[in-house]
Structures are given as C-alpha cells and as structure tokens.
Design a protein around this motif. Structure first.
Motif, PDB file in Angstrom:
ATOM      1  N   GLY A   6       0.750  -1.319  -0.016  1.00  0.00           N
ATOM      2  CA  GLY A   6       0.187  -0.008   0.115  1.00  0.00           C
ATOM      3  C   GLY A   6       0.994   1.370  -0.060  1.00  0.00           C
ATOM      4  N   PRO A   7       0.167   2.447  -0.266  1.00  0.00           N
ATOM      5  CA  PRO A   7       0.983   3.789  -0.154  1.00  0.00           C
ATOM      6  C   PRO A   7       1.504   4.097   1.291  1.00  0.00           C
ATOM      7  N   ASN A   8       2.469   4.658   1.070  1.00  0.00           N
ATOM      8  CA  ASN A   8       3.172   5.313   2.279  1.00  0.00           C
ATOM      9  C   ASN A   8       3.942   4.485   3.278  1.00  0.00           C
ATOM     10  N   CYS A   9       4.445   3.269   2.663  1.00  0.00           N
ATOM     11  CA  CYS A   9       5.121   2.197   3.518  1.00  0.00           C
ATOM     12  C   CYS A   9       6.734   2.671   3.449  1.00  0.00           C
ATOM     13  N   THR A  10       7.080   2.305   4.555  1.00  0.00           N
ATOM     14  CA  THR A  10       8.558   2.604   4.846  1.00  0.00           C
ATOM     15  C   THR A  10       9.363   1.097   5.207  1.00  0.00           C
ATOM     16  N   LEU A  11      10.348   0.927   4.215  1.00  0.00           N
ATOM     17  CA  LEU A  11      11.140  -0.348   4.582  1.00  0.00           C
ATOM     18  C   LEU A  11      12.486  -0.154   4.830  1.00  0.00           C
TER      19      LEU A  11
END
Length: 96
Positions: free
Chosen positions: A14-19
């Motif tokens: 989904g949008p705005n994920c941080t890995l």
C-alpha cells in the motif's frame, strides 16, 4: 553496503510504506547513535503477501507467503505465512 528488499510475486504494498534495510551500531559512546556503523539486513517479502498502507518494516524481517500486515503496523520481526498481524509493534491476530 545496504542490502536490498527481496519481493516475491503477487505482492501488494500500500501507499506510504517505509522499508528500512539498515540500522546503526549504538555501542560507541563517543559517537552520536545515528552516526554509528551501519548494520544492514535484507527484508524478504514472500509470494502473495499484502502490506497495508503506512506500514513500517524494520531490517531483517521476513514476511511469509500470503501474510497480511494491517495498515499503520510496525513489523519488527518475522511474520509467518498465512497470518494476519497488526499494531505497533505488529502482533499475531489470526491464521488465514
């Protein structure tokens, strides 16, 4: 050298994920924590996983096959295949 994110097939993110695939060594008391030596670990996302919006995944985590990560969760450890996790930190909710 920072390691990669390894993604299987049919993965939805989904949008705005941080890995994050790296962190810092905080053991040197003379150096600011964010300036410590970089420690890197890959993130592995297996086939059919579904990562909701605004999820953060920390270094070294493996997301199992068909696992579901609820929106706004923070994944700090491995997620088993065919499970749903949610929360901060993400915790097991149920098997699917």
């Amino acid at each position: 050298m920072v390691k990669d994110v390894n993604r299987g097939s049919d993965v939805a993110i989904g949008p705005n994920c941080t890995l994050y695939t790296h962190d810092h060594d905080y053991s040197d008391k003379i150096v600011a924590a964010w300036k410590g030596v970089i420690i890197s670990n890959p993130i592995i996302i297996k086939n059919g996983a579904w990562i909701g919006s605004n999820v953060t995944i920390l270094p070294g985590a493996t997301i199992g096959n068909r696992a579901v990560i609820a929106a706004a969760s923070v994944v700090t450890m491995n997620v088993e295949s065919e499970t749903i996790v949610e929360g901060v930190p993400a915790k097991f909710i149920k098997r699917i």
